[in-house]
Design a protein around this motif. Structure first.
Motif, mmCIF file in Angstrom:
data_model
loop_
_atom_site.group_PDB
_atom_site.id
_atom_site.type_symbol
_atom_site.label_atom_id
_atom_site.label_comp_id
_atom_site.label_asym_id
_atom_site.label_seq_id
_atom_site.Cartn_x
_atom_site.Cartn_y
_atom_site.Cartn_z
ATOM 1 N N GLY A 93 -41.134 17.460 -37.211
ATOM 2 C CA GLY A 93 -42.329 16.684 -36.964
ATOM 3 C C GLY A 93 -43.227 17.388 -35.967
ATOM 4 N N LYS A 94 -44.263 16.693 -35.571
ATOM 5 C CA LYS A 94 -45.215 17.223 -34.601
ATOM 6 C C LYS A 94 -45.208 16.308 -33.384
ATOM 7 C CE LYS A 94 -48.246 19.194 -38.128
ATOM 8 N NZ LYS A 94 -48.206 20.594 -37.764
ATOM 9 N N GLN A 153 -39.097 20.028 -33.098
ATOM 10 C CA GLN A 153 -40.459 19.516 -33.277
ATOM 11 C C GLN A 153 -41.476 20.631 -33.030
ATOM 12 O OE1 GLN A 153 -41.065 16.080 -34.061
ATOM 13 N NE2 GLN A 153 -38.878 16.241 -34.379
ATOM 14 N N SER A 181 -54.312 14.399 -35.958
ATOM 15 C CA SER A 181 -54.578 13.821 -37.277
ATOM 16 C C SER A 181 -53.545 14.228 -38.318
ATOM 17 C CB SER A 181 -55.983 14.189 -37.751
ATOM 18 O OG SER A 181 -56.054 15.559 -38.078
ATOM 19 N N GLN A 182 -52.711 15.205 -37.983
ATOM 20 C CA GLN A 182 -51.633 15.631 -38.870
ATOM 21 C C GLN A 182 -50.363 14.808 -38.646
ATOM 22 O OE1 GLN A 182 -51.270 19.823 -38.034
ATOM 23 N NE2 GLN A 182 -53.243 20.295 -38.956
ATOM 24 N N GLY A 183 -50.490 13.726 -37.888
ATOM 25 C CA GLY A 183 -49.383 12.807 -37.690
ATOM 26 C C GLY A 183 -48.546 13.052 -36.461
ATOM 27 N N ALA A 228 -46.864 12.655 -32.976
ATOM 28 C CA ALA A 228 -46.617 11.630 -31.963
ATOM 29 C C ALA A 228 -47.160 12.179 -30.647
ATOM 30 C CB ALA A 228 -45.118 11.371 -31.859
#
Length: 120
Positions: free
Chosen positions: A3-4, A34, A112-114, A116
């Motif tokens: 994830g990011k 991450q 904007s790429q999701g 957190a």
């Protein structure tokens, strides 16, 4: 799939506890796979200047400079708010290793790429 994760760091010597914990959390995020960005902004922009963090050491934590180096060495991304850096009249030739000066659009794109996000 990784994830990011974004840590927005708005503190430095004005609140070394928050500055340190921000890097502790970011190091945990990058170690867990991450894609991790620290965004140094407001007072946190000072941390992007070579030597500034050298004497910050909160009891119970590793020295901040060590945490910063570990973050970059582990593949963490270190962004510095362009207007924040300029407002404080800091020298772009004196950036810590791994730091990149960016504008708000870069931050918005990452979020904007999701990603957190957490702020210290």
């Amino acid at each position: 799939m990784a994830g990011k994760f974004l840590v927005s760091l708005t503190n430095a010597k004005n609140d070394p506890d928050k500055a340190t914990v921000g890097f502790v959390v970011a190091n945990a995020a990058v170690a867990s796979g991450q894609e991790t960005v620290i965004f140094l902004n407001v007072e946190g922009a000072y941390l992007a200047s070579k030597g500034y963090a050298d004497d910050i050491h909160e009891v119970g934590f590793a020295p901040l400079k060590q945490l910063m180096d570990q973050f970059v060495e582990a593949g963490g991304i270190l962004w510095v708010c362009s207007p924040c850096y300029k407002k404080r009249e800091l020298d772009e030739e004196n950036l810590v290793e791994g730091a990149t000066i960016v504008g708000g659009a870069k931050l918005v794109e990452f979020l904007s790429q999701g990603a957190a996000s957490i702020t210290y």
